[in-house]
Design an enzyme around this catalytic site. Structure first.
Site, PDB file in Angstrom:
ATOM      1  N   LYS A   1      37.817  57.784  52.918  1.00 29.24           N
ATOM      2  CA  LYS A   1      36.903  57.654  51.807  1.00 29.24           C
ATOM      3  C   LYS A   1      37.555  56.853  50.773  1.00 29.24           C
ATOM      4  O   LYS A   1      38.730  56.767  50.707  1.00 29.24           O
ATOM      5  CB  LYS A   1      36.495  58.920  51.116  1.00 29.24           C
ATOM      6  CG  LYS A   1      35.764  59.930  52.013  1.00 29.24           C
ATOM      7  CD  LYS A   1      35.719  61.232  51.331  1.00 29.24           C
ATOM      8  CE  LYS A   1      34.584  62.182  52.261  1.00 29.24           C
ATOM      9  NZ  LYS A   1      33.203  61.768  52.263  1.00 29.24           N
TER      10      LYS A   1
ATOM     11  N   ARG B   1      29.397  67.891  60.919  1.00 26.24           N
ATOM     12  CA  ARG B   1      28.543  68.216  62.227  1.00 26.24           C
ATOM     13  C   ARG B   1      29.468  68.460  63.176  1.00 26.24           C
ATOM     14  O   ARG B   1      28.933  69.293  64.248  1.00 26.24           O
ATOM     15  CB  ARG B   1      27.745  66.989  62.351  1.00 26.24           C
ATOM     16  CG  ARG B   1      28.482  65.788  62.740  1.00 26.24           C
ATOM     17  CD  ARG B   1      27.456  64.646  62.487  1.00 26.24           C
ATOM     18  NE  ARG B   1      27.557  64.482  60.975  1.00 26.24           N
ATOM     19  CZ  ARG B   1      26.422  63.354  60.540  1.00 26.24           C
ATOM     20  NH1 ARG B   1      25.964  62.568  61.355  1.00 26.24           N
ATOM     21  NH2 ARG B   1      26.337  62.997  59.227  1.00 26.24           N
TER      22      ARG B   1
END
Length: 499
Positions: free
Chosen positions: A280, A354
């Site tokens: 990020k 996920r």
């Protein structure tokens, strides 16, 4: 903070501070009218001096008002009477509590139940008051000296209602609201803790402590070796880049009949997310300690259920890990095998939530659940779509969607349904695995939910994307504790406590 209900003659009620409402243009609310009559009109006379017009956010403290047993009277603006919604009523309570925290009261009586908000009954209004009050007094102090802490914090709040016939509903509202508020506070605290303290092992220890505190709660923690035996290759692939071992936390609350299928709540417990190899940007990366707020909300809901002793069977599952770059970390293009046997091509290591959720969802099959609801700070795309107000709701089950949406409205912790159509599934196609872990730029929140749906075919399931609601940034940075209220509302209704 302690809460209790009081009825009877408000003018003879002894309290360090009596809180009364004033509407727009200095119109007194129901309880304030009675207090004004007892004072010989002194309250209305003071209002005519113009220090308070009744706008929301205005407050005025009065001392030694004749005819009243209260030591102080706090007048708080309620806005226009016709616009007294639940949302505005919560703002009024927050304003009052904020000022009370600056005084030396320590104890106060809130007489704002008349009139009720235009969109609430007595139960909802009083429960909202408890939640708003507890939210306002919450202060984080575990890793800093709270130099601005109130010298005399508000420790007791009495909620006044007009008639004895209302006492039952009022006491139920206070009891439910207090448990909800405690759950919200726990979720906030876990979210606000830094990632070097709130690790997967810390969450596991917290769950074990809850199990010691409540006899109805049994806790099990699976380590990485056990998860490997179960074939949880997706979950374990995320933790490979971290020195902190992953944990799968399972909390069993048994309050219902033994043959009743459980409600299962699954919460993403990513205690810090740097994005892995798909790193990020540095800006605001500190907020990625909040990537475990799905798990935190599950902890808070379990606490609320335990405190209320709800007659329901509940199982909470929190897959917990960190996502960091390391020589052993996932790489774009890697393929892992999930517990379900489906292979997953990892195209972006920052789509890790996920990966830990899919194995947890497969694990839930063994519980033969009545329903499974997962919540996760899953996608920035959901924030773009819905902003900071509702959670994103995804489910193929229309009845379950309606249940969750209504519970959100009832709890003032709303969700908004987004599509989960098969049309989106081809975006997850991979040339090298059964499924890719991202579906491209379009409809990112939807394709994330579509990914999870492939692991939930054997039970009723819904997914809540809480990326927009779990915390606030900027100057007021902090966890919100959402969606604990929504989840607790669902349990209250499913258990038959609320109908």
């Amino acid at each position: 903070m302690e809460f209790k209900v009081k009825t009877g003659d408000l003018t003879t009620h002894k309290t360090p501070c009596l809180v009364l409402g004033v509407f727009d243009r200095r119109k007194l609310a129901g309880a304030a009218e009675a207090a004004d009559r007892a004072s010989g009109g002194q309250i209305s006379a003071l209002l005519k001096k113009g220090d308070l017009d009744g706008e929301i956010g205005q407050t005025l403290m009065l001392y030694d008002v004749p005819g009243l047993a209260a030591e102080r009277v706090l007048l708080v603006g309620c806005g226009k009477k016709k616009e007294l919604t639940r949302a505005n009523a919560r703002k009024v309570v927050a304003c009052a509590i904020g000022l009370l925290q600056l005084t030396h009261c320590g104890d106060a009586t809130l007489a704002l139940s008349e009139p009720l908000p235009t969109d609430a009954d007595l139960y909802a209004a009083l429960r909202d008051s408890v939640l708003a009050a507890q939210d306002k007094v919450y202060r984080y102090s575990q890793t800093k000296e709270d130099k601005k802490a109130p010298k005399t914090p508000l420790k007791r709040l009495t909620l006044w209602v007009g008639g004895k016939q209302e006492t039952g509903a009022a006491e139920q509202a206070v009891r439910h609201g207090h448990a909800m508020a405690n759950g919200v506070a726990l979720a906030k605290e876990l979210g606000n803790l830094p990632g070097n303290i709130c690790t997967p092992s810390y969450l596991a220890d917290k769950a074990q402590q809850l199990g010691k505190d409540f006899k109805a709660l049994k806790v099990e923690v699976l380590n990485e070796d056990k998860m490997a035996e179960l074939g949880m290759g997706a979950l374990l692939s995320v933790s490979r880049g971290s020195r902190e071992p992953a944990k799968l936390i399972i909390m069993h609350y048994k309050g219902g009949k033994s043959d009743t299928k459980p409600v299962v709540l699954v919460g993403k417990g990513l205690t810090f997310d740097a994005g892995g190899i798909s790193l990020k940007s540095a800006a605001e990366m500190d907020e990625m300690k909040y990537d475990m707020c799905g798990g935190a909300s599950v902890f808070g809901t379990v606490l609320a259920a335990c405190e209320l002793g709800l007659p329901i069977n509940l199982i909470a599952v929190v897959p917990s890990s960190e996502n960091l770059p390391d020589g052993a970390a996932n790489k774009p293009g890697d393929i892992v095998t999930s517990m379900s046997g489906q292979t997953i091509e990892i195209l972006n290591t920052d789509a890790e939530g996920r990966l830990i959720l899919c194995d947890a969802l497969t694990y839930c099959e063994r519980f033969d659940p009545a329903v499974v609801i997962d919540m996760a700070t899953l996608t920035g795309a959901c924030v773009v779509a819905l902003g900071k107000h509702p959670a994103g709701l995804f489910t193929p089950d229309d009845r379950l969607a309606e249940e969750i949406l209504k519970a959100g409205d009832a709890a003032a912790d709303r969700a908004w349904r987004l599509p989960l159509w098969d049309d989106y599934q081809p975006q997850l196609d991979s040339n090298f695995a059964d499924i890719a872990n991202i579906g491209g730029r379009e409809a990112g929140a939807v394709t994330a939910a579509c990914f999870l749906s492939r692991f939930t075919k054997k039970y009723r399931w819904a997914h809540l994307d809480i990326a927009g609601i779990a915390w606030v940034g900027g100057k007021e940075k902090g966890g919100t504790g959402r969606p604990v209220a929504l989840l607790t509302q669902i349990l209250l209704e499913r258990s038959g406590v609320l109908k």
